[in-house]
Design a protein around this motif. Structure first.
Motif, PDB file in Angstrom:
ATOM      1  N   PHE A  99       0.838  -1.205   0.000  1.00 48.19           N
ATOM      2  CA  PHE A  99       0.000   0.000   0.000  1.00 48.19           C
ATOM      3  C   PHE A  99       0.875   1.259   0.000  1.00 48.19           C
ATOM      4  N   ARG A 100       1.888   1.252   0.890  1.00 47.03           N
ATOM      5  CA  ARG A 100       2.817   2.392   0.964  1.00 47.03           C
ATOM      6  C   ARG A 100       3.451   2.652  -0.409  1.00 47.03           C
ATOM      7  N   ASP A 101       3.946   1.593  -1.053  1.00 48.62           N
ATOM      8  CA  ASP A 101       4.626   1.760  -2.336  1.00 48.62           C
ATOM      9  C   ASP A 101       3.674   2.322  -3.404  1.00 48.62           C
ATOM     10  N   GLN A 102       2.414   1.861  -3.379  1.00 47.75           N
ATOM     11  CA  GLN A 102       1.443   2.321  -4.384  1.00 47.75           C
ATOM     12  C   GLN A 102       1.129   3.801  -4.222  1.00 47.75           C
ATOM     13  N   VAL A 103       0.927   4.230  -2.969  1.00 51.96           N
ATOM     14  CA  VAL A 103       0.523   5.630  -2.774  1.00 51.96           C
ATOM     15  C   VAL A 103       1.716   6.571  -2.950  1.00 51.96           C
ATOM     16  N   LEU A 104       2.927   6.092  -2.617  1.00 51.99           N
ATOM     17  CA  LEU A 104       4.106   6.922  -2.869  1.00 51.99           C
ATOM     18  C   LEU A 104       4.288   7.093  -4.379  1.00 51.99           C
ATOM     19  N   ALA A 105       4.011   6.034  -5.140  1.00 45.72           N
ATOM     20  CA  ALA A 105       4.112   6.112  -6.594  1.00 45.72           C
ATOM     21  C   ALA A 105       3.113   7.114  -7.167  1.00 45.72           C
ATOM     22  N   LEU A 106       2.023   7.340  -6.438  1.00 50.47           N
ATOM     23  CA  LEU A 106       1.010   8.326  -6.887  1.00 50.47           C
ATOM     24  C   LEU A 106       1.400   9.747  -6.463  1.00 50.47           C
ATOM     25  N   GLY A 107       2.492   9.871  -5.707  1.00 48.76           N
ATOM     26  CA  GLY A 107       2.910  11.185  -5.239  1.00 48.76           C
ATOM     27  C   GLY A 107       2.207  11.633  -3.969  1.00 48.76           C
ATOM     28  N   ALA A 108       1.657  10.676  -3.235  1.00 49.09           N
ATOM     29  CA  ALA A 108       0.924  11.027  -2.012  1.00 49.09           C
ATOM     30  C   ALA A 108       1.882  11.434  -0.898  1.00 49.09           C
ATOM     31  N   ASP A 109       1.393  12.266  -0.019  1.00 47.34           N
ATOM     32  CA  ASP A 109       2.076  12.583   1.232  1.00 47.34           C
ATOM     33  C   ASP A 109       1.664  11.457   2.195  1.00 47.34           C
ATOM     34  N   TYR A 110       2.641  10.662   2.661  1.00 54.48           N
ATOM     35  CA  TYR A 110       2.339   9.399   3.340  1.00 54.48           C
ATOM     36  C   TYR A 110       2.767   9.426   4.800  1.00 54.48           C
ATOM     37  N   LYS A 111       1.890   8.971   5.663  1.00 53.54           N
ATOM     38  CA  LYS A 111       2.207   8.898   7.098  1.00 53.54           C
ATOM     39  C   LYS A 111       1.602   7.621   7.708  1.00 53.54           C
ATOM     40  N   VAL A 112       2.261   7.114   8.736  1.00 52.51           N
ATOM     41  CA  VAL A 112       1.720   6.026   9.557  1.00 52.51           C
ATOM     42  C   VAL A 112       1.558   6.577  10.965  1.00 52.51           C
ATOM     43  N   ASN A 113       0.447   6.316  11.612  1.00 53.14           N
ATOM     44  CA  ASN A 113       0.304   6.842  12.972  1.00 53.14           C
ATOM     45  C   ASN A 113       0.673   5.790  14.026  1.00 53.14           C
ATOM     46  N   ALA A 114       0.475   6.131  15.277  1.00 54.52           N
ATOM     47  CA  ALA A 114       0.949   5.267  16.365  1.00 54.52           C
ATOM     48  C   ALA A 114       0.204   3.943  16.427  1.00 54.52           C
ATOM     49  N   THR A 115      -1.025   3.913  15.900  1.00 53.05           N
ATOM     50  CA  THR A 115      -1.771   2.647  15.890  1.00 53.05           C
ATOM     51  C   THR A 115      -1.667   1.969  14.524  1.00 53.05           C
ATOM     52  N   GLY A 116      -0.682   2.374  13.725  1.00 52.48           N
ATOM     53  CA  GLY A 116      -0.383   1.669  12.479  1.00 52.48           C
ATOM     54  C   GLY A 116      -1.220   2.095  11.293  1.00 52.48           C
ATOM     55  N   THR A 117      -2.157   3.005  11.493  1.00 51.91           N
ATOM     56  CA  THR A 117      -3.018   3.406  10.384  1.00 51.91           C
ATOM     57  C   THR A 117      -2.210   4.221   9.371  1.00 51.91           C
ATOM     58  N   GLN A 118      -2.417   3.888   8.084  1.00 55.33           N
ATOM     59  CA  GLN A 118      -1.677   4.523   6.995  1.00 55.33           C
ATOM     60  C   GLN A 118      -2.539   5.597   6.335  1.00 55.33           C
ATOM     61  N   PHE A 119      -1.963   6.785   6.140  1.00 52.58           N
ATOM     62  CA  PHE A 119      -2.658   7.904   5.488  1.00 52.58           C
ATOM     63  C   PHE A 119      -1.908   8.275   4.208  1.00 52.58           C
ATOM     64  N   ALA A 120      -2.628   8.430   3.119  1.00 52.10           N
ATOM     65  CA  ALA A 120      -2.022   8.882   1.850  1.00 52.10           C
ATOM     66  C   ALA A 120      -2.763  10.141   1.409  1.00 52.10           C
ATOM     67  N   LEU A 121      -2.104  11.276   1.549  1.00 55.10           N
ATOM     68  CA  LEU A 121      -2.745  12.572   1.290  1.00 55.10           C
ATOM     69  C   LEU A 121      -2.419  13.037  -0.131  1.00 55.10           C
ATOM     70  N   ILE A 122      -3.467  13.383  -0.875  1.00 52.44           N
ATOM     71  CA  ILE A 122      -3.325  13.875  -2.251  1.00 52.44           C
ATOM     72  C   ILE A 122      -3.745  15.354  -2.267  1.00 52.44           C
ATOM     73  N   LYS A 123      -2.919  16.166  -2.855  1.00 52.32           N
ATOM     74  CA  LYS A 123      -3.165  17.614  -2.827  1.00 52.32           C
ATOM     75  C   LYS A 123      -4.486  17.979  -3.508  1.00 52.32           C
ATOM     76  N   GLY A 124      -5.162  18.994  -2.955  1.00 58.11           N
ATOM     77  CA  GLY A 124      -6.310  19.602  -3.604  1.00 58.11           C
ATOM     78  C   GLY A 124      -5.967  21.031  -4.003  1.00 58.11           C
ATOM     79  N   GLU A 125      -6.923  21.708  -4.615  1.00 64.08           N
ATOM     80  CA  GLU A 125      -6.678  23.099  -5.034  1.00 64.08           C
ATOM     81  C   GLU A 125      -6.511  24.012  -3.817  1.00 64.08           C
ATOM     82  N   ASP A 126      -7.270  23.688  -2.769  1.00 63.47           N
ATOM     83  CA  ASP A 126      -7.251  24.545  -1.576  1.00 63.47           C
ATOM     84  C   ASP A 126      -6.813  23.714  -0.370  1.00 63.47           C
ATOM     85  N   MET A 127      -5.558  23.810   0.002  1.00 59.54           N
ATOM     86  CA  MET A 127      -5.026  22.963   1.071  1.00 59.54           C
ATOM     87  C   MET A 127      -5.447  23.437   2.465  1.00 59.54           C
TER      88      MET A 127
END
Lengths: 463, 463
Positions: free
Chosen positions: B91-119
């Protein structure tokens, strides 16, 4: 470990033994009237002389109980654990100190042979087990082995010599607590199972560990005799806490055990279907655990309907987690009855109801009757030896469960000495017998052995 | 692992967010008439343009399912196992390939952030879980995450840009299959539990292993945002296989999920008394397993009496072996009902019967209601976005279980897309949705997100 040379090999063969020993009244074993015909006579002269050391017995019972997993007041010494090894090592050291010829067999059972005047006679055995159930007390098992040890020590101190040799046996895995089936070594000795099967006995924790691998791990797979054919005995006597309240009610410290109630063990498995615990409608499910719960409630009814008892001793259910219908459930249970006809009826009733429940819930069923033991009696002449040993301190009693004696009685004269137990409790840390009662029990065991030795001497003289 | 700098920190604070976003009709959430007042209008212009690649989605669903313990046709990827790590790494590799801003939190949840027009706007979330139950299918969980991934990939390929940023979330331990309780990370995000409590969640195998130690072992304790306060979202959308048969009966590939049935989870323990399985009379026993079996049969009755469902999902009983009365038995069970009054009645009924059974058998009882969720509805404006996305390919539906969306709906507009499932089966290797239906589901998810983005744009323009 000191292994005395070849003394075990010097025993007569079973063939010779069977030819020379004529059991008294074995054919009449289930006829109560048959037993009554054995008149109670006095104890053998040596039996009248015997004393035992109640302090030493009591101290050893409590001292050895420290080889246990934490169990305040009780004993948790499961078969072939490190605790069991410690207790076994202690037993070895004690019997070697007595000058016994010592052997361990392939299923870990320890034999301590004490010379008699005539080494051509198979020894008279005393035996029980030092390993315990998970929630054991200090008496069920250890009292039989340490009581036998006390008899040997006292005889040596008092210069009491028997004509037949004696053997003290620490049987492996009598309980079946860690490895199923129970009577794990005496069943091999009796020719009803094999060393291979015993070694393959699986741990009840479903870890896949076997009794053979664990016995090897603690160094208790030996080259001693495994079967009656290899190492015949003349008789088997065992002290045990009563596990019932008859002696307590009668105000007697000891009892002679005339026989056992019927016992049947089953194992069964329901296979249903996996599914979502929240979303899959109950009406469409094949829920193995719901089926198993209905079996458990039916087992209560079957017991009451047939004036017997039943117990579910194990349940394992899966799959794992908080979100699944249980698609696989395994149960082990046992049925007890004093009456053989009712015992059979209980088995038939529960088999039918289990099948009906499987059909109702669409479950696949595998069911196996692992052990089936109808009610029976010990050998009249052995009972009589114990009865004379108890004298007016005892009453006749019956056991509600299986013992290593249940296996030896298929081979040779066997009987048991019961010791009064508080509230009939057993397999709990609350299991208790008073010191004086344990002393009386060990004394009755020793006298029983001497009475049987005298019986064999008399019979040999009259042949 | 590539961590993009600070983009997560650039989100507006939840305070700012709450001040700027006016939920539509949240107060009317449980009033069906309230929902009806949202007229169905056309999809947003970008939603009308979106296409998704059904082949890619289908291939990834099946490809990723090979990271599983052996489970022919199904998926066994318990939380924080090595298999779970492999799926997470993918999952990490796929979202990084999409250019996502990627984070894992303390409970292991993975977030893949994709930019919008209004951040400055909190992102619109799509989320579900890649971990599974012990006897899982390939769809429950993975369809939601991989469906969201397909939406992001298609939007990128088709040059579809949203005003709000988007975030794809792989939530940890939604099922509670390996570690109890369920919704293990989204419950922390919603402020109803803590990272500390989630890390302490114990394995259902009673090994003492915790979710925190296992997440650390596979390298999935990160520094990403744990709570809505730290990282607010504007909305949450999730595709899920239906786990029921309404769509199948209606002949529709997809559905908009309007709400959920009531669900209550209990854990309980009976403590009885140790004793000998053969010898201790039933009338004197305190048999914890017999009591538990009666609870299980009562749970069946309580469900039928209240037109609901109930499931026992776990049983653990001891002590060990073939020779003991069961003195300790633990159960976990859940009660389900579409009606809130009946849901409460089920809880009261079983609590009373459990107490009666404890009294009858002399058992000590500990009982805890772990989770209590009354029936409820998702947010009307979120449902409306999904409804327009489904169009005439969908019908309204309700879920019978909890999802990560059940947590996000306590915070922000949330709704779900259902995908037709064969025979309503779930949490089994037989779980199945056709390729075309999965494709329709992913398309509806993407359109729902674009509809919500448009809704926020319109509202911002009218403020």
């Amino acid at each position: 470990m000191r292994l005395l040379t070849n003394s075990f090999a010097r025993q007569v063969s079973v063939k010779t033994f069977r030819a020379t020993y004529t059991p008294v009244g074995r054919n009449a074993i289930s006829v109560v009237a048959g037993r009554k015909s054995y008149a109670t006579v006095a104890n053998a002269p040596l039996a009248e002389k015997l004393k035992v050391n109640g302090d030493r017995l009591w101290n050893d019972l409590h001292y050895t109980a420290h080889w246990s997993a934490p169990s305040p007041g009780g004993l948790t010494r499961l078969c072939a654990t490190d605790y069991d090894k410690q207790a076994r090592d202690w037993f070895r050291d004690q019997v070697l100190a007595l000058g016994a010829d010592y052997k361990v067999n392939a299923t870990g059972t320890q034999f301590a042979l004490i010379k008699g005047e005539d080494m051509s006679i198979p020894p008279i055995a005393m035996g029980s087990h030092l390993d315990s159930v998970a929630t054991g007390g200090k008496f069920d098992g250890p009292l039989g082995v340490i009581g036998g040890l006390e008899v040997l020590r006292s005889m040596k101190e008092q210069g009491i010599k028997t004509r037949a040799p004696l053997v003290l046996i620490n049987w492996t895995n009598e309980e079946g607590a860690r490895f199923f089936p129970l009577l794990g070594s005496s069943i091999v000795y009796a020719g009803q199972s094999t060393v291979k099967a015993a070694h393959a006995s699986l741990s009840n924790d479903h870890s896949g560990i076997t009794m053979g691998s664990e016995l090897a791990r603690i160094g208790y797979v030996g080259d001693g005799p495994n079967t009656f054919e290899e190492f015949p005995i003349s008789a088997h006597f065992e002290i045990h806490c009563e596990q019932a309240s008859d002696l307590e009610k009668a105000g007697k410290p000891v009892g002679w055990v005339e026989g056992w109630q019927g016992m049947t063990w089953y194992s069964m498995e329901f296979k249903g279907e996996d599914g979502h615990a929240n979303t899959y409608p109950m009406a469409k499910r094949k829920d193995a655990l719901l089926g198993a719960a209905k079996v458990i409630t039916e087992l209560e009814k079957v017991a009451f309907e047939n004036k017997g008892d039943s117990t579910v001793t194990n349940i394992l259910s899966g799959p794992w987690g908080a979100c699944n219908i249980q698609s696989n459930t395994k149960l082990s249970f046992c049925l007890m009855n004093k009456d053989g006809v009712a015992q059979e009826a209980m088995g038939q009733a529960i088999e039918k109801r289990v099948k009906d429940i499987a059909a109702l819930h669409g479950l696949e069923l595998e069911m196996k009757r692992d052990i089936h033991l109808l009610p029976g009696d010990f050998w009249p002449e052995a009972i009589d030896c114990v009865k004379r040993a108890c004298g007016d301190k005892g009453i006749g009693s019956r056991t509600g469960t299986g013992h290593d004696s249940t296996m030896t009685t298929t081979l040779v004269p066997t009987a048991m000495v019961f010791v009064r137990a508080k509230d009939g409790l057993s397999h709990t840390a609350k299991e208790w017998s008073d010191k004086d009662d344990c002393t009386e029990g060990a004394l009755a065991l020793g006298k029983s052995v001497l009475n049987f030795d005298e019986l064999m001497r008399t019979k040999a003289a009259t042949v």
